[in-house]
Write a protein that holds these residues in place. Sequence first.
Motif: not given
Length: 299
Positions: A67, A70-71, A73-79, A81
């Motif tokens: 988890y 995953e968190i 990785d989601s932060i990296r993707k959000a940044e 984007t």
Amino acid sequence: MEIRNLITFVRIAEVQNFSKTAEQLGYSQSAVTMQIKQLENELKVPLFERIGKQARLTQAGERLLPYALEILDSIRKAESTVREPEKIAGKLRIGTCESFVISILPHVIMEFNHRCPHVEISTHTALVPDLFQMLRQNDIDILYFLDKKYYFPEWIKVSEQPEKIFFVSSSRSPLAGEKEVSIDRLLREPLYLTEKGISYRYAMEQSLAEKGIELHPVWEVGNTDVITRFLLKNKGISFLPEYVVRDHIKNGDLAVLHTECEEITMWSQLVYHRNKFVTPQMKLFLELLAEHMKMDHGD
């Protein structure tokens, strides 16, 4: 739950050491300890067992890790984007064997450099057991090695491909035209071998040892390019992976020798640590190298 605490948690899971994590992240060891205590207090469970210098995940820590990854990785993707498109930058550390550095990796690295010119790549060569340890200690990001098939629960295996290993000589050698070369005749030639401990050499030596045969090379050297130069001058024979000499065989300069020896096959394997946070440069390099491995074997 603070992001920096999760980053520290993931890095300790990778290297299994608080002091090394502090060094890599630029914190004091007390700061790292405090961050983990904060996280443990929030979750109300211990996340690590500290035994000697090693820090191992508790069962609760093992449940948290996917988890946390995953968190992050989601932060990296959000940044990526919300920001303007940025060039991939940073460092990439590859653990591998010298023959791959000479024969395989230059093609992949040239393509990678074209796409990501701001990434600094370093390659680290060693014997396979040492490379395994480097991966466990987070001293390398990616491991690309040649050996028998290995599987460890802490690994993610991206690709594996069979690699033929055989005796080879100059096409001008009298052995090149023989249908089957006896072992006795083979070993009357000057023999150039990679260093002891290299996987395919060890497998071949073990096969011959069962027949009571011991090898006595005229030169042991880790650099397969050096060995190839001697073969091209018709100075003797060697035992090498196909990918090392493939172009010279296609050009008719070198020849595969048909011998009585048992056929040896090793596996090229591309892996990274399951607990590793996969950076954009890691992701792209893994994709490029895995694709090259498939194309190289006609898949």
